[in-house]
Design an enzyme around this catalytic site. Structure first.
Site, PDB file in Angstrom:
ATOM      1  CG  HIS A 173      -0.088  -0.046   2.510  1.00  0.00           C
ATOM      2  ND1 HIS A 173       0.199  -1.227   3.144  1.00  0.00           N
ATOM      3  CD2 HIS A 173       0.525   0.929   3.221  1.00  0.00           C
ATOM      4  CE1 HIS A 173       0.959  -0.986   4.197  1.00  0.00           C
ATOM      5  NE2 HIS A 173       1.170   0.320   4.267  1.00  0.00           N
ATOM      6  CG  HIS A 195       7.648   5.005   0.250  1.00  0.00           C
ATOM      7  ND1 HIS A 195       7.264   6.142   0.960  1.00  0.00           N
ATOM      8  CD2 HIS A 195       7.851   4.036   1.173  1.00  0.00           C
ATOM      9  CE1 HIS A 195       7.248   5.855   2.243  1.00  0.00           C
ATOM     10  NE2 HIS A 195       7.597   4.591   2.410  1.00  0.00           N
TER      11      HIS A 195
END
EC number: 3.1.4.58
Length: 187
Positions: free
Chosen positions: A42, A126
């Site tokens: 995620h 990220h």
């Protein structure tokens, strides 16, 4: 309850990433890294840490408002990077302003709900792929990820995720993540 707000990529995007990660596992030294599992993939927007139950109703209301005030945007997984020699990640491309704005709004929502946001950092989109307990040479992995380019998808949901840390002491045990609630963007 240990919580964070996140963008969860769709299954097709995760399939693309899984193929790229399979290739990374063939790199020398890959076994010494602690690879995150697919259920943990995620883009964290705001890490809240331990949140008291009494704050949850206000937190939910404020996150719902943040989602409603954020329009859907396009994103794709792109390239890779590292934080020192400890964290390997895949980046994002597309509407980076959209994800940064959503991250700012989720952090502000948590703060206004009374959540202590002491771990604030400048936002970098990220998705963590692997961690190391020691400084590792992650450059070969980053180099291999430099050519990775996923298909674009529309981010249309903000998720509040509960992080259940491993407690069994089993080698390789991973945190478990569960979406507590999700709100559509821009509606």
């Amino acid at each position: 309850m240990r919580l964070f707000a996140a963008v969860v990529p769709p299954e097709d995007a995760l399939d693309e990433l899984a193929r790229a990660v399979d290739q990374l596992h063939a790199e020398p030294g890959a076994r010494r890294l602690r690879w995150t599992g697919r259920p943990g993939w995620h883009y964290t927007l705001a890490f809240m840490g331990e949140v008291e139950d009494r704050l949850l109703p206000e937190l939910h209301a404020r996150l719902e408002r943040a989602a409603r005030h954020s329009e859907p945007f396009r994103l794709r997984m792109h390239g890779g990077g590292r934080f020192d020699g400890r964290v390997l990640w895949v980046g994002a491309a597309g509407d980076l302003d959209g994800i940064r704005l959503l991250a700012e709004r989720t952090e502000a929502a948590a703060r206004r709900a009374g959540v202590s946001m002491e771990q604030h950092r400048r936002y970098t989109a990220h998705l963590t792929l692997a961690r190391s307990r020691y400084d590792a040479d992650l450059r070969p992995y980053v180099a291999q990820l430099s050519a990775f380019e996923g298909e674009a998808w529309t981010v249309d949901e903000l998720a509040l995720v509960r992080s259940n840390l491993p407690g069994g002491g089993q080698p390789g045990e991973q945190p478990r993540y569960e979406i507590v609630e999700a709100w559509p963007l821009g509606r």
